[in-house]
Every structure is written in structure tokens, then in C-alpha cells.
Write a protein that holds these residues in place. Structure first.
Motif, PDB file in Angstrom:
ATOM      1  N   VAL A 118      51.442   5.214  28.012  1.00 31.21           N
ATOM      2  CA  VAL A 118      52.405   5.952  27.174  1.00 31.21           C
ATOM      3  C   VAL A 118      53.151   7.034  27.959  1.00 31.21           C
ATOM      4  O   VAL A 118      54.366   7.185  27.799  1.00 31.21           O
ATOM      5  CB  VAL A 118      51.709   6.547  25.928  1.00 31.21           C
ATOM      6  N   PRO A 119      52.494   7.831  28.839  1.00 35.01           N
ATOM      7  CA  PRO A 119      53.246   8.848  29.590  1.00 35.01           C
ATOM      8  C   PRO A 119      54.356   8.256  30.456  1.00 35.01           C
ATOM      9  O   PRO A 119      55.320   8.955  30.780  1.00 35.01           O
ATOM     10  CB  PRO A 119      52.158   9.501  30.463  1.00 35.01           C
ATOM     11  N   LEU A 120      54.229   6.982  30.827  1.00 30.77           N
ATOM     12  CA  LEU A 120      55.254   6.334  31.635  1.00 30.77           C
ATOM     13  C   LEU A 120      56.404   5.791  30.784  1.00 30.77           C
ATOM     14  O   LEU A 120      57.490   5.537  31.301  1.00 30.77           O
ATOM     15  CB  LEU A 120      54.636   5.189  32.453  1.00 30.77           C
ATOM     16  N   ALA A 121      56.149   5.593  29.493  1.00 33.78           N
ATOM     17  CA  ALA A 121      57.183   5.090  28.575  1.00 33.78           C
ATOM     18  C   ALA A 121      56.976   5.716  27.198  1.00 33.78           C
ATOM     19  O   ALA A 121      56.674   5.032  26.229  1.00 33.78           O
ATOM     20  CB  ALA A 121      57.119   3.566  28.494  1.00 33.78           C
ATOM     21  N   PRO A 122      57.164   7.027  27.107  1.00 34.84           N
ATOM     22  CA  PRO A 122      56.866   7.724  25.855  1.00 34.84           C
ATOM     23  C   PRO A 122      57.772   7.334  24.692  1.00 34.84           C
ATOM     24  O   PRO A 122      57.399   7.522  23.531  1.00 34.84           O
ATOM     25  CB  PRO A 122      57.059   9.202  26.225  1.00 34.84           C
ATOM     26  N   LEU A 123      58.946   6.794  24.970  1.00 32.04           N
ATOM     27  CA  LEU A 123      59.871   6.405  23.909  1.00 32.04           C
ATOM     28  C   LEU A 123      59.610   4.993  23.400  1.00 32.04           C
ATOM     29  O   LEU A 123      60.096   4.619  22.330  1.00 32.04           O
ATOM     30  CB  LEU A 123      61.324   6.501  24.402  1.00 32.04           C
ATOM     31  N   PRO A 232      63.282   3.105  32.608  1.00 31.71           N
ATOM     32  CA  PRO A 232      64.556   2.385  32.723  1.00 31.71           C
ATOM     33  C   PRO A 232      65.745   3.271  33.076  1.00 31.71           C
ATOM     34  O   PRO A 232      66.882   2.796  33.078  1.00 31.71           O
ATOM     35  CB  PRO A 232      64.738   1.775  31.318  1.00 31.71           C
ATOM     36  N   LEU A 233      65.523   4.544  33.395  1.00 35.25           N
ATOM     37  CA  LEU A 233      66.628   5.454  33.682  1.00 35.25           C
ATOM     38  C   LEU A 233      67.199   5.283  35.086  1.00 35.25           C
ATOM     39  O   LEU A 233      68.393   5.492  35.310  1.00 35.25           O
ATOM     40  CB  LEU A 233      66.158   6.908  33.491  1.00 35.25           C
ATOM     41  N   GLU A 234      66.368   4.895  36.031  1.00 33.96           N
ATOM     42  CA  GLU A 234      66.802   4.827  37.428  1.00 33.96           C
ATOM     43  C   GLU A 234      67.698   3.616  37.685  1.00 33.96           C
ATOM     44  O   GLU A 234      67.672   2.626  36.972  1.00 33.96           O
ATOM     45  CB  GLU A 234      65.566   4.747  38.347  1.00 33.96           C
ATOM     46  N   GLY A 235      68.505   3.709  38.743  1.00 33.38           N
ATOM     47  CA  GLY A 235      69.255   2.543  39.210  1.00 33.38           C
ATOM     48  C   GLY A 235      70.726   2.593  38.867  1.00 33.38           C
ATOM     49  O   GLY A 235      71.442   3.543  39.192  1.00 33.38           O
ATOM     50  N   LEU A 236      71.205   1.520  38.205  1.00 33.79           N
ATOM     51  CA  LEU A 236      72.621   1.373  37.906  1.00 33.79           C
ATOM     52  C   LEU A 236      73.110   2.414  36.897  1.00 33.79           C
ATOM     53  O   LEU A 236      72.336   2.928  36.099  1.00 33.79           O
ATOM     54  CB  LEU A 236      72.898  -0.017  37.330  1.00 33.79           C
ATOM     55  N   VAL A 237      74.412   2.679  36.942  1.00 37.78           N
ATOM     56  CA  VAL A 237      75.052   3.436  35.865  1.00 37.78           C
ATOM     57  C   VAL A 237      75.130   2.487  34.670  1.00 37.78           C
ATOM     58  O   VAL A 237      75.565   1.337  34.794  1.00 37.78           O
ATOM     59  CB  VAL A 237      76.455   3.899  36.286  1.00 37.78           C
ATOM     60  N   MET A 238      74.688   2.945  33.494  1.00 36.12           N
ATOM     61  CA  MET A 238      74.603   2.072  32.327  1.00 36.12           C
ATOM     62  C   MET A 238      75.477   2.599  31.198  1.00 36.12           C
ATOM     63  O   MET A 238      76.312   3.471  31.415  1.00 36.12           O
ATOM     64  CB  MET A 238      73.145   1.929  31.896  1.00 36.12           C
ATOM     65  N   ALA A 239      75.310   2.036  30.006  1.00 30.85           N
ATOM     66  CA  ALA A 239      76.144   2.460  28.885  1.00 30.85           C
ATOM     67  C   ALA A 239      75.988   3.949  28.610  1.00 30.85           C
ATOM     68  O   ALA A 239      76.970   4.690  28.508  1.00 30.85           O
ATOM     69  CB  ALA A 239      75.804   1.651  27.637  1.00 30.85           C
ATOM     70  N   THR A 240      74.724   4.424  28.495  1.00 28.03           N
ATOM     71  CA  THR A 240      74.486   5.853  28.227  1.00 28.03           C
ATOM     72  C   THR A 240      73.493   6.472  29.207  1.00 28.03           C
ATOM     73  O   THR A 240      73.213   7.666  29.108  1.00 28.03           O
ATOM     74  CB  THR A 240      73.947   6.062  26.793  1.00 28.03           C
TER      75      THR A 240
END
Length: 402
Positions: A118-123, A232-240
Motif C-alpha cells: 500500500v505505501p507504494l500505491a496508496p491511491l 505511475p508518476l515517473e517517465g513520460l509526460v501524460m494527460a495530467t
């Protein structure tokens, strides 16, 4: 045993589902989504694919995931001609940590491991767990957890380790994990079939370009690197989502804007990316406004493409240039000929050349869009993550009965 598999993707306030008949091969017969669970604005969209019947309900009283799943069962039972019973339930689980790298029958130990991550993906993981618990109450059939991170478990340490104190990895599990695993699993299977070659001989760069976006370098059918990280935040520029960013932004915003870590994280996930630059999330609209002369929308598109090409080049080197295909998938990758053109423009020296007409032509299913003489093929592969989860669920249940 029954003759259908139910796939569930449980979010914090949503519940996506798909039902697959097993009469011959896994075929989707119904799918839908409940959004805004617990909200007065809750909506339900349900499709019966057997009779092409759509049901849409606004303002439905769905107070929690339990009542949501009960509503799903009610809708499935109303499907005309549907008499299958659920033989297994497959759950999309975002994060399995290092412990859970393959689809697994849900047990108490598996649930504890999902909770540990969960701490790695709290959402995501708490909602995924809630979906599992609710399904266990309503079904007596096997439950299978399929992990977004699982496909990337073959990434070597040199690619998944961060340049931070090693104890952070040992104690907290801070490393690159990668996501969109079910999509990549489906893509690899489909491309191997298309080329009529063993999966273990397949080298591709796969581009999953949707609202969330990532690339994966796949060597001999296994992932050796990907763009997303701990989350999932790292890497490409995404929609938001911002994608790669200097971590110093946290200190700067905390000092200058008096923002908390939680507030900054929310901005980077929900108010950044192309939306942060130009105020628009939809790539089709971004392109239209760019073509109409909007400088901000042009900039957003250029930043988006620049990051894709940056990783495309890096993964080309990781694979030593020995690549069977560059694959475009997911909403933007499948539908935007302009994004595909801009991503591949000027790569002829690398052996990648698009055919303009093929790239712009409408079509369904897997198709090749490279020019004649292109050393590396360029493919559009419509992804089907729910089907991939259904297939992996079947494999796990069948193996457990072997």
C-alpha cells in the motif's frame, strides 16, 4: 465449473468490470463501469455485447463497493440470453511489490502482501483490496489477483535501482517497478502471433500511450526496462501527470508556495502533464488547438512528443538496434496518426520509416504501418487489458486444478 470469468478493476470511487464467456474461447459478452461511488453524481454505464444493448444511469444510489458489485450482478443477470455462472473472478491489482510478480490465487497471505505494498500505491492498492474482499463475500469461486507490476519483474537491477541509499531499497522497497503490465502482456502475445515466431525471440519497443502513458523495452519476450517507476508518476509526460521531474521541485514549492508534500504530489499527478501546460487533457483537442495556432497547445504537444522520443532512443540502444517492431497501443497510440508520425519522424537512419497513407488510414485490429523497405516494422496493436486479465485468471485456476 461454470462458463464465465468476471474481471474487476476496483478504484477508489469506481468499479470497472467485464464478463467473458468460455463456451469456445474467452469472449467478452458484457462490460461496464460505475463511477462516483458514494457520490450523488454516481453514474453507471453497462454494455451487453451479445445484443448491443447499452444501459446508462445517472444519479444512481451506489453507496459503496459492495452495493456497486451487487448492482453489477443485477445488470449481468438482466442480460438477455445470459445464463453462465461465474467460474472465477480476476482482479486488477496495481502494485504487487517485489513479493508478488505473477498472477496468484487470492489467499490470506496474498492479501497481506497487497496490503504491505500500500505505501507504494496508496491511491490504488486499498481500493483493489476492497474489490477483492467484496467479491469474496459474493462469490464462492476462485479469486485471482493480476498485478500491473508483474510483467516488469524481469527488469535487471541496473535498470530498476535508483541512485539512493541502498538501505531505502532494502527496507522500503524503493525501486523501479513499472506499470501497464497487463497491456504489455497482451501486446507481446499478439505481436508474437502476428509474426508467427516464438515469444522468446521477440524484441520490441512497446508504447502504451493513453491518459497514463509508458514505454517498455522488451527483449526475448521479457521486459528489460520501462519508463514508470515506484509509482505511475515517473517517465513520460501524460494527460495530467508530470512524468520525470527534478525532486527539488518539492522543496521549492514547499518554500515558495507553502505547499505540503501531499498537495505537491496531487498537483504532479492530477494537474500537470499536458493539462498543466495548456489546460487540456484530451490529445485530440490539444492537436486541434495546436493546428489552429495556439502556442501553449503546440508547446504541450512538443513536450509530450519530446519525452516519447527520448525514451524511444534510449530503449533502441538498450536493445542494440535489434528490434522487430515499434508498437503503438492504448487510446492515443491507437488513434492519433499525428502522435505516431511525430514520434517516428526522422528515424530513418535507425531503420524506422512510416508509410504516410497507412499511418493515416482508419482500421481495426492489429496492423502494420511502416513504409516498404523499413528495417523495423511499426505496428498498431489495440490493447485489451481486461481480456489479458481474464486469460491469466484462467491459467492460474486451471493450474491450481491440474
Amino acid at each position: 465449473m461454470g462458463r464465465s470469468v468476471l474481471v474487476l478493476n476496483s478504484g477508489s470511487s469506481s468499479l470497472k468490470y467485464a464478463l467473458y464467456s468460455l463456451k469456445q474461447k474467452a469472449t467478452c459478452i458484457a462490460k461496464g463501469v460505475i463511477e462516483g461511488i458514494g457520490s450523488p453524481k454516481c453514474s453507471i454505464t453497462h454494455r451487453n455485447l451479445q445484443v448491443e444493448q447499452n444501459v446508462k444511469m445517472q444519479g444512481s444510489a451506489v453507496k459503496d463497493h459492495s452495493s456497486g458489485l451487487k448492482k453489477v450482478l443485477e445488470l449481468l443477470r438482466l442480460d438477455k440470453g445470459h445464463s453462465d455462472t461465474v467460474f472465477a473472478v480476476g482482479h486488477r491489482v496495481v502494485h504487487g511489490g517485489e513479493q508478488l510478480t505473477k498472477p496468484a490465487l487470492v489467499t490470506e497471505n496474498v492479501k497481506k502482501a497487497i496490503e504491505k505494498a500500500v505505501p507504494l500505491a496508496p491511491l490504488h492498492n486499498p481500493s483493489n483490496l476492497e474489490g477483492i474482499r467484496v467479491a469474496e463475500e459474493l462469490f464462492t469461486c476462485p479469486q485471482v489477483a493480476v498485478f500491473d507490476t508483474g510483467f516488469h519483474s524481469t527488469i535487471p537491477p541496473k535498470a530498476y535501482m535508483y541512485g539512493i541509499p541502498y538501505s531505502y531499497y532494502e527496507e522500503l522497497g524503493l525501486r523501479r517497478y513499472g506499470f501497464h503490465g497487463t497491456s504489455y502482456e497482451y501486446i507481446v502475445t499478439q505481436v508474437a502471433k502476428h509474426f508467427e515466431k516464438p515469444r522468446k525471440e521477440l524484441n520490441i519497443i512497446a508504447c502504451h500511450l493513453g491518459a497514463g502513458a509508458s514505454l517498455a523495452a522488451i527483449k526475448n519476450g521479457s521486459c528489460i526496462d520501462t519508463t514508470m517507476g515506484i509509482t505511475p508518476l515517473e517517465g513520460l509526460v501524460m494527460a495530467t501527470r508530470s512524468g520525470d521531474i527534478d525532486p527539488a521541485v518539492f522543496e521549492i514549492l514547499e518554500s515558495s508556495r507553502k505547499m505540503s508534500i501531499g498537495q505537491i504530489s496531487s498537483v504532479l499527478n492530477k494537474e500537470s502533464g499536458i493539462y498543466g501546460i495548456c489546460g487540456e487533457k484530451d490529445m485530440k483537442t490539444v492537436i486541434e488547438l495546436s493546428e489552429a495556432g495556439s502556442e501553449k497547445h503546440t508547446l504541450a504537444l512538443q513536450v509530450y512528443i519530446h519525452r516519447i522520443r527520448k525514451y524511444l532512443g534510449a530503449f533502441y540502444l538498450h536493445l542494440g538496434g535489434r528490434i522487430d517492431a515499434v508498437v503503438f497501443s492504448a487510446g492515443v497510440g491507437e488513434r492519433s496518426s499525428i502522435v505516431r508520425h511525430m514520434a517516428c519522424c526522422g528515424l530513418e537512419l535507425l531503420g524506422i520509416t512510416l508509410d504516410k497513407d497507412k499511418n493515416q488510414a482508419d482500421g481495426d485490429g492489429l496492423r502494420e504501418i511502416q513504409a516498404e523497405g523499413s528495417r523495423i516494422k511499426v505496428l498498431i496493436v489495440p490493447t485489451d487489458e481486461e481480456l489479458a486479465i481474464a486469460q491469466q485468471t484462467l491459467e492460474v485456476v486451471n493450474e491450481s486444478h491440474a
